[in-house]
Scaffold this active site. Sequence first.
Site, short mmCIF file in Angstrom:
data_model
loop_
_atom_site.label_atom_id
_atom_site.label_comp_id
_atom_site.label_asym_id
_atom_site.label_seq_id
_atom_site.Cartn_x
_atom_site.Cartn_y
_atom_site.Cartn_z
N ASP A 14 0.80 -1.22 0.00
CA ASP A 14 0.00 0.00 0.00
C ASP A 14 0.84 1.27 0.00
O ASP A 14 0.34 2.34 0.35
CB ASP A 14 -0.93 0.00 1.21
CG ASP A 14 -2.09 -0.96 1.05
OD1 ASP A 14 -2.71 -0.93 -0.03
OD2 ASP A 14 -2.36 -1.73 1.97
N ASP B 127 -7.22 -3.92 -5.38
CA ASP B 127 -6.79 -2.63 -4.83
C ASP B 127 -5.36 -2.28 -5.25
O ASP B 127 -5.00 -1.10 -5.35
CB ASP B 127 -6.84 -2.65 -3.30
CG ASP B 127 -8.04 -3.35 -2.70
OD1 ASP B 127 -8.51 -4.35 -3.28
OD2 ASP B 127 -8.50 -2.93 -1.63
#
Length: 404
Positions: free
Chosen positions: A122, A180
């Site tokens: 991330d 994602d």
Amino acid sequence: MNMGKMSCYLLICCMVMTYNSEAQTKTRKMTPAMKQIVEDALSFSVRQYKHMAAILPDGRLPRTTTKDGTLMTAESRWWTSGFYPGTLWYLYEYSKDPQILAEANKRMQLLEKEQFNRQTHDLGFMMYNSYGNALRIAPQAAYRDILLNSARSLASRFHNKVNCIRSWDHGNWQFPVIIDNMMNLELLTWATRESGDSSYYHIAVKHANTTLQHHFRKDFSTWHVIDYDTLTGQPVAKKTFQGAADSSAWARGQTWALYGYTMMYRETRNPRYLQQAVAVAGLLLHHPAMPKDHIPYWDFNAPDIPHAYRDASAAAIMASALLELSTLVKGKQADTYWKTAEQIITGLSSNTYRAKEGENNNFILMKSVGSLPHGVEINVPLSYADYYYVEALMRYRQYSRSDS
């Protein structure tokens, strides 16, 4: 730099400069009604985040609201840590307010150590949304160095057999990749442009291509998690983690796909990515379970539709992506994307989804869903919903003109 790397670097820079030039000329007229909505929303967001700054504990970053209604914060290693400082940078770009700038700098410093974090995929969310916006708006050499270190950390998670970046190190998975992860590739394409090292670009492209091959169903909806065999590089399971079922279309996952492939087309000009973005947009715009206001239910296959929770975060991501996608296509298709984004912005800016000043623990939007299957972050504000909402507002201003 060898000639191969140099050629790739020059080609990438040429493509991106061409895109930027085109985007600046494809402006649309902003109606007085939309101008009022957008300016009011941005002015409100500046005030609301000043309230947030006043009560946010030192050393912490806002995440959501707890079940008892209190503010939930996070440390820098949490995946959403970059969204609050990233939103502040957008709001500073809009307002030039020194209090907003001071808060952006204060909170961004908490993230600096994450440039060396190799235990997360991330880093795009965490570092590019914060330091990337900072570098763009108020350039400093230190920001560039931090981002390049972040790109190296992210690239370390790439597997040459799977041709993807590993998403998680936890859970009973061989090599999990979530949709994602498409959102973190922009950090890598930026790193190639900035450093001239084409390896980052190639990792991003390989990940996007592998995702294109394995993550999508025939109707262009996406699975949430693909688990890969590291020996063969092939999928061994197609699952969900936050959706209603393995076979369902988790709403935020669909919008990650829309945004991710729109961004990858901008970064590469590969027509396959544009085709995929358009296909996913078609799924979203014409899905029978999409509400008329285009603010999705948390999952398009939620069993309790039409009483299912809406997800403002998915709507905000969708609006931001559609605005950019409208600059990459022509004619009625572009008009449809633009008008849908206007509709979403209008809906999110209403009293139904936007908080009253000083309420909602000083988050901007209400009514997002983090992970309903895990019973967390249900019908609450989320820091990334705020980020993509403000980004959509700023993009709307960037891509439109006011003749008044």
